[in-house]
Write a protein that holds these residues in place. Structure first.
Motif, PDB file in Angstrom:
ATOM      1  N   SER B  36       0.823  -1.209   0.000  1.00 27.30           N
ATOM      2  CA  SER B  36       0.000   0.000   0.000  1.00 27.30           C
ATOM      3  C   SER B  36       0.856   1.259   0.000  1.00 27.30           C
ATOM      4  CB  SER B  36      -0.952  -0.001   1.195  1.00 27.30           C
ATOM      5  OG  SER B  36      -0.230  -0.232   2.377  1.00 27.30           O
ATOM      6  N   GLN B  39       1.649   1.911  -3.530  1.00 28.53           N
ATOM      7  CA  GLN B  39       0.424   2.331  -4.213  1.00 28.53           C
ATOM      8  C   GLN B  39       0.209   3.834  -4.006  1.00 28.53           C
ATOM      9  OE1 GLN B  39      -2.729  -0.086  -2.592  1.00 28.53           O
ATOM     10  NE2 GLN B  39      -1.694  -1.977  -3.183  1.00 28.53           N
ATOM     11  N   GLU B  40       0.420   4.271  -2.777  1.00 26.03           N
ATOM     12  CA  GLU B  40       0.254   5.690  -2.450  1.00 26.03           C
ATOM     13  C   GLU B  40       1.280   6.534  -3.195  1.00 26.03           C
ATOM     14  OE1 GLU B  40      -2.119   7.059  -0.662  1.00 26.03           O
ATOM     15  OE2 GLU B  40      -1.310   9.094  -0.716  1.00 26.03           O
ATOM     16  N   LEU B  42       2.739   5.796  -5.952  1.00 24.43           N
ATOM     17  CA  LEU B  42       2.397   5.786  -7.377  1.00 24.43           C
ATOM     18  C   LEU B  42       1.280   6.785  -7.655  1.00 24.43           C
ATOM     19  CD1 LEU B  42       2.516   4.677 -10.256  1.00 24.43           C
ATOM     20  CD2 LEU B  42       0.947   2.867  -9.548  1.00 24.43           C
TER      21      LEU B  42
END
Lengths: 215, 213
Positions: B36, B39-40, B42
């Motif tokens: 995660s 993901q953040e 990105l």
């Protein structure tokens, strides 16, 4: 938006914060799923749902996200239970393949249905791609912030960012042609992004949540 | 890329720009399925790239025109205290006297020679070569440490990368001396020197920063 502290030192790999969360034996988890263990399937969903949702949202948008996530998860678990995963340690690659196929299948369905829709009487309905007023306002604010950031840096720094983000030149090419070291290049990029993030945090109330919050 | 380690930010940016090579794409996407934090990062990178691409092409960095500067100064004058007014008038009077005593030569149109230099390892914020605006400039470049070419090409680009002048040039006695036919407005420019050969075409040899003010 990136924190100033992270950006100031983000010239290489980000320090691990224990993610991917706790260490897990994917091989054992796969074995438990294959044996029909419901708690293993719950664990599998817990670990992967956020990432699958993230990928699906990036590719297909936020519409029907939950349904698509559940469909993808179901397909992956059923395939595992049928023994189609020959290398349990490669379960991430397997899930990725399932997700990509789902995305491709959905896009194929949409393209196909558009071709078949020939209702000339009612005319075509076209979705307004501009988004709701809130997201439009946020986008405008972000553009104002970016304008401010770009005006505040030197022309040479702007040239470097333009080469990377617009002309998609590689770091190596930019460093060679503009006499930069890799560290100088990375610092310049991280400074610009940190400034963008810093101004954004001051001015924006981000109601339009980033993709990573859609979980 | 090990799944236990986070992804380098440049890889995330290239993924956001869809320029990541196939050989690393699979590994990155597998990592993003379970991390995660990346993901953040990105999502932040995608935000930046999207907004940069929207804004940068149309951005014009303009300095205030002389009229705007005068307006600004005029608006400020009336808030000055009286002693400042008195001092200003006194200075003005002295200037008038001085002007009647000495002749003021009009600014000439002679060319200004600008010697360009570049050095590797120079910090990003090192001072550029400075030249006056509104004057005719002649660029000089020492070719001593550069590979020889039968011909060269000079290009002057503004801060957005748009070429404002270019010309084929010839070296003499290990130097290039090239007049620019028109003056340059204030701003930052990049002077690009390329070597031209019949076989390989143009090869970029050096880029010089030039500030005109």
């Amino acid at each position: 938006m990136e924190s100033t502290e992270a950006s100031a030192t983000d010239t290489g790999a980000h320090p691990a914060d224990g993610s991917p969360e706790e260490s897990v034996s994917w091989t054992e988890l796969v074995a438990e799923i294959q044996s029909g263990d419901a708690s293993a399937m719950e664990e599998f969903y817990r670990r992967l749902s956020k990432g699958i949702r993230f990928y699906l949202c990036r590719q297909l948008g936020p519409q029907d996200l939950d349904d698509r996530l559940h469909d993808t998860f179901l397909i992956a678990v059923q395939a595992i239970r049928r023994g189609e995963l020959r290398e349990p340690e490669r379960v991430m690659g397997f899930v990725r393949t399932v997700v990509r196929r789902q995305v491709a299948a959905y896009i194929d369905t949409v393209v196909h249905s558009r071709k078949e829709q020939a209702d000339l009487e009612s005319g075509a309905s076209v979705t307004d791609s501009r988004g709701d007023p809130e997201s439009v306002a946020i986008a405008r604010q972000q553009e104002e912030i970016m304008t401010k950031v770009l005006r505040s840096i030197s022309g040479r720094d702007r040239e470097i960012l333009t080469r990377f983000y617009l002309r998609e030149q590689t770091q190596q090419q930019i460093c060679d042609e503009m006499n930069l070291t890799e560290t100088q290049f990375r610092l310049l990029k991280s400074r610009a992004k940190a400034r963008f993030g810093e101004l954004g945090r001051r001015q924006l109330v981000r109601k339009n949540r980033p993709l990573s919050d859609l979980t | 890329m090990e799944t236990g380690k986070h992804t380098d930010i440049e890889l995330l940016e290239r993924y956001a720009m869809e320029t990541l090579p196939e050989e690393v794409l699979a590994e990155l996407e597998e990592h993003l399925l379970i991390c995660s934090s990346c993901q953040e990062r990105l999502a932040e990178a995608e935000d930046f790239v999207r907004v940069f691409r929207k804004v940068a092409p149309g951005l014009r960095v303009e300095r205030p025109s002389p009229i705007e500067k005068l307006r600004f100064l005029w608006a400020r004058i009336f808030v000055l205290p009286r002693p400042v007014w008195a001092g200003a008038f006194a200075v003005l009077a002295l200037l008038v006297v001085a002007a009647t005593q000495w002749s003021i030569r009009p600014a000439g149109r002679e060319r200004v020679m600008v010697a360009l230099s570049a050095a590797r390892g120079v910090p990003v914020d090192a001072p550029e070569t400075v030249a006056p605006s509104g004057r005719l400039l002649t660029l000089t470049i020492d070719l001593t440490q550069l590979p020889p070419f039968p011909e060269h090409r000079l290009e002057v680009a503004d801060a957005t990368g748009k070429a404002v002048w270019h010309s084929a040039v010839r070296a003499e006695d290990g130097k290039i001396v090239s007049p620019i036919p028109h003056g340059l407005d204030r701003g930052v420019y990049f002077v690009r020197l390329s070597g031209v050969s019949g076989v390989n075409g143009a090869e970029l040899l050096r880029e010089y920063a030039l500030r005109v003010e």
